[in-house]
Design an enzyme around this catalytic site. Structure first.
Site, mmCIF file in Angstrom:
data_model
loop_
_atom_site.group_PDB
_atom_site.id
_atom_site.type_symbol
_atom_site.label_atom_id
_atom_site.label_comp_id
_atom_site.label_asym_id
_atom_site.label_seq_id
_atom_site.Cartn_x
_atom_site.Cartn_y
_atom_site.Cartn_z
ATOM 1 N N TRP A 188 28.335 38.081 23.630
ATOM 2 C CA TRP A 188 28.033 38.605 24.960
ATOM 3 C C TRP A 188 27.894 40.123 24.918
ATOM 4 O O TRP A 188 26.914 40.683 25.399
ATOM 5 C CB TRP A 188 29.132 38.157 25.906
ATOM 6 N N HIS A 217 34.733 30.073 33.500
ATOM 7 C CA HIS A 217 35.098 31.472 33.668
ATOM 8 C C HIS A 217 35.197 31.863 35.143
ATOM 9 O O HIS A 217 36.131 32.553 35.551
ATOM 10 C CB HIS A 217 34.068 32.359 32.969
ATOM 11 N N ASP A 249 38.956 38.345 35.296
ATOM 12 C CA ASP A 249 37.989 39.048 34.463
ATOM 13 C C ASP A 249 38.281 40.555 34.533
ATOM 14 O O ASP A 249 39.422 40.973 34.400
ATOM 15 C CB ASP A 249 36.553 38.696 34.901
ATOM 16 N N TRP A 250 37.262 41.413 34.756
ATOM 17 C CA TRP A 250 37.494 42.852 34.806
ATOM 18 C C TRP A 250 38.405 43.264 35.953
ATOM 19 O O TRP A 250 39.001 44.348 35.937
ATOM 20 C CB TRP A 250 36.163 43.610 34.886
ATOM 21 N N ASP A 302 36.864 27.922 30.169
ATOM 22 C CA ASP A 302 36.244 29.224 29.962
ATOM 23 C C ASP A 302 36.023 29.454 28.466
ATOM 24 O O ASP A 302 36.976 29.492 27.692
ATOM 25 C CB ASP A 302 37.182 30.298 30.538
#
Length: 312
Positions: free
Chosen positions: A172, A285, A130-131, A258
């Protein structure tokens, strides 16, 4: 009505008795971080021998924290490696800026660099999701390639704003922009985690007891570039170019379930010359939450197979 303090830290009581989390908190103090009015304390899990030949550095994403890696840390340490996981500013047990606008890409990049330099991490197997990928991959490829021995890439992306984001991500980001610090972290995590993992939702809501403490979790989705231009898009573009020439080992571990990034593994298979087909695991995810021990096994085999000097 008084203004909230510019920096807060979630009380320790919020983290009492977390399941599967035996790690005592330790902190680094980082000075001069962009947007921070004072030095900030960053929560670090640092396990295994400090003089280990290799270090595994685990980077979390949105809106999680080091807890996401609780099932990966023990087997990696048992294999003799130093294992470091830290909470980005605004997340977990690290200090939190209370203004959404105070969070920038440069803040997170400098935090990562500060942790690596303060702990003098070398021979790093960098694990991102992710980030953690948006910050970690550009930093590894552009800033500290000499400190990074190999990459493990999981359910992330390097968005330049030139692609059309998935409908799930657009919904989102738009939703976060509307609710701002009313962000319902608990319900979101209940939706994102597999049913078997939902008992761990309180551990993910623990860092965010107040609206002010959620500013960092609100900021990250809003920083993702959805059109060309801007500093974040520039970092992503430069990282793609550097990774297209990456000549060190790379492993892709992906969960196709995901809804936002399940199909992005093909992008990294094409982008990184040393990355073979992605290893698929279940979990959606937050794949580490369900499949952490399995993923740790893949990481350990990958490290063994790509160790310098290993007979071929």
């Amino acid at each position: 009505m008084p203004h909230p303090a510019p920096v807060v830290r979630t009380p320790d009581a919020q983290f009492a008795g977390l399941p599967e989390w035996p790690f005592a908190p330790t902190y680094l103090t980082l000075e001069g971080l962009p947007g921070a009015p004072i030095p900030l304390s960053v929560h670090v899990v640092d396990e295994g021998p400090r003089d280990a030949a290799e270090t595994v550095l685990l980077l979390h994403g949105e809106p999680s924290w080091s807890y996401l890696y609780r099932r990966m840390i023990p087997p990696l340490v048992a294999a003799g490696h130093r294992v470091v996981a830290f909470d980005f500013v605004g997340f977990g047990r690290s200090d939190k800026l209370t203004s959404v606008g105070a969070y920038t890409y440069e803040l997170h990049r400098r935090t990562l660099l500060g942790v690596m330099e303060a702990l003098d991490l070398r021979g790093v197997t960098l694990v991102v999701q992710d980030w953690g990928g948006l910050v970690g991959l550009p930093t590894a490829a552009l800033d500290v390639p000499d400190r990074v021995a190999r990459l493990v890439v999981m359910n992330t992306f390097l968005p330049t704003g030139e692609e059309t984001p998935s409908l799930a991500f657009r919904a989102w980001k738009a939703g976060v922009g509307v609710v701002r610090t009313w962000l319902p972290v608990g319900p979101l995590m209940r939706l994102a985690l597999p049913a078997s993992q939902r008992r761990f939702v309180p551990a993910y809501t623990a860092p965010f007891p107040t609206r002010a403490s959620k500013a960092g979790a609100v900021a990250w989705p809003l920083l993702v570039p959805t059109e060309p231009g801007g500093p974040v898009a520039a970092h992503m573009t430069a990282a793609r170019e550097a990774l297209s020439r990456w000549d060190k080992p790379a492993l892709l571990v992906w969960s196709p379930q995901d809804p936002i990034l399940g199909g992005v593994a093909r992008h990294f298979e094409r982008l990184i010359p040393t990355a073979g087909p992605a290893v698929e695991v279940r979990g959606g995810h937050f794949l580490q939450d369900k499949s952490g021990a399995e993923i740790a096994g893949y990481v350990l085999r990958f490290m063994e197979q790509t160790r310098p000097g290993r007979p071929t």
